[in-house]
Design a protein around this motif. Structure first.
Motif, PDB file in Angstrom:
ATOM      1  N   SER A 213     -43.976  12.951 -80.541  1.00 39.81           N
ATOM      2  CA  SER A 213     -42.866  12.146 -80.036  1.00 39.81           C
ATOM      3  C   SER A 213     -41.526  12.563 -80.631  1.00 39.81           C
ATOM      4  O   SER A 213     -40.465  12.197 -80.112  1.00 39.81           O
TER       5      SER A 213
ATOM      6  N   LYS B 101     -38.847  17.844 -78.597  1.00 35.38           N
ATOM      7  CA  LYS B 101     -38.244  17.873 -77.267  1.00 35.38           C
ATOM      8  C   LYS B 101     -38.817  19.057 -76.505  1.00 35.38           C
ATOM      9  O   LYS B 101     -38.600  20.200 -76.870  1.00 35.38           O
TER      10      LYS B 101
ATOM     11  N   GLN C 106     -41.784  13.623 -70.829  1.00 35.58           N
ATOM     12  CA  GLN C 106     -40.427  14.003 -71.201  1.00 35.58           C
ATOM     13  C   GLN C 106     -39.718  14.762 -70.095  1.00 35.58           C
ATOM     14  O   GLN C 106     -38.498  14.678 -69.952  1.00 35.58           O
TER      15      GLN C 106
ATOM     16  N   ASP D 110     -38.185  20.490 -73.668  1.00 33.57           N
ATOM     17  CA  ASP D 110     -37.342  20.777 -72.513  1.00 33.57           C
ATOM     18  C   ASP D 110     -37.182  22.260 -72.234  1.00 33.57           C
ATOM     19  O   ASP D 110     -36.493  22.663 -71.302  1.00 33.57           O
TER      20      ASP D 110
ATOM     21  N   GLU E  10     -47.525  13.759 -72.801  1.00 29.54           N
ATOM     22  CA  GLU E  10     -46.249  13.603 -73.489  1.00 29.54           C
ATOM     23  C   GLU E  10     -45.232  14.627 -73.010  1.00 29.54           C
ATOM     24  O   GLU E  10     -44.054  14.311 -72.779  1.00 29.54           O
TER      25      GLU E  10
END
Length: 242
Positions: free
Chosen positions: A181, A184, A239, A186, A235
């Protein structure tokens, strides 16, 4: 010849581009539950044979054929570039799962199922000392193996280096890592899941850019490989906003 067994795996194989030669249907199944399979087979001009249960039992790899088996061409493994190009065609950042010597075919099938459902672009497995795609994997994946490309490589460590050069950031699932968590996801992502008994190998671990873990509260401090993979895959895709 590859065996695909069970109602859902056979239906998904018929819906996909899998090359199926023959559908074997048990004479003992009389409740009409195989009607959809027979209809799909006829639409594709695939031969349907009525056989006795003993024939299906003999061919079955997991003894859970549910009265139907498809005889198909051997599974066609893809190249890594095929997986990356698939992401590009979708306008998405690549997300690839790398399995470091997963040996249990049920775990492999479960990971394939989660990866396909969550929108990953492909899976990479080693050629040796690891589970390969077979009828049990197809059954465990509920047919997802027919849609998710899988690449098979000689050396996982070298493959990770190749993926890095192609712009992927490699995360390894490991108990010494950062909480998932807190990361990131991305960038283009490669996620390494280790074997059931030993986790990620030392050389593979050293190749990872970042290690991540699932924080746990109970007294048991580890998860089954496919369960851990499912949580981390979710997860990452959460995101990304699915």
């Amino acid at each position: 010849m590859r065996i695909i067994e069970g109602k859902n795996p056979v239906i998904e194989a018929l819906r996909s581009e899998a090359e199926i030669d023959t559908i074997l249907v048990s004479r003992d199944v009389t409740d009409g539950s195989l009607k959809r399979i027979i209809e799909l087979a006829k639409q594709k001009n695939i031969l349907v044979k009525n056989v006795d249960k003993a024939t299906l039992d003999r061919l079955s790899e997991n003894k859970r054929h549910q009265g139907v088996i498809a005889e198909a061409m051997e599974y066609e493994y893809k190249e890594i570039d095929y997986i990356l190009n698939l992401a590009k065609e979708k306008g998405e950042k690549p997300f690839v799962i790398i399995l470091d010597e997963i040996t249990d075919v049920h775990n492999l099938g479960a990971i394939i199922r989660t990866a396909e459902c969550m929108g990953a672009h492909g899976i990479i497995i080693p050629k040796r000392r690891a589970a390969q795609v077979n009828g049990v994997v197809a059954k465990s994946s509920a047919g997802a193996v027919e849609y998710l490309p899988i690449a098979r490589v000689t050396n996982i460590s070298n493959t990770i280096e190749e993926l890095k050069q192609k712009g992927l950031w490699i995360y390894g699932a490991h108990m010494d890592g950062n909480n998932i968590s807190d990361e990131k996801f991305d960038a283009p992502v490669g996620l390494v899941i280790g074997s059931e008994g030993f986790g990620i190998g030392r050389l593979v671990k050293e190749k990872c850019d970042t290690l991540v873990k699932i924080p746990m509260k109970g007294k048991v401090n580890s998860l089954n490989a496919s369960c851990a993979a499912s949580i981390i895959i979710y997860e990452i895709m959460k995101q990304r906003g699915f």
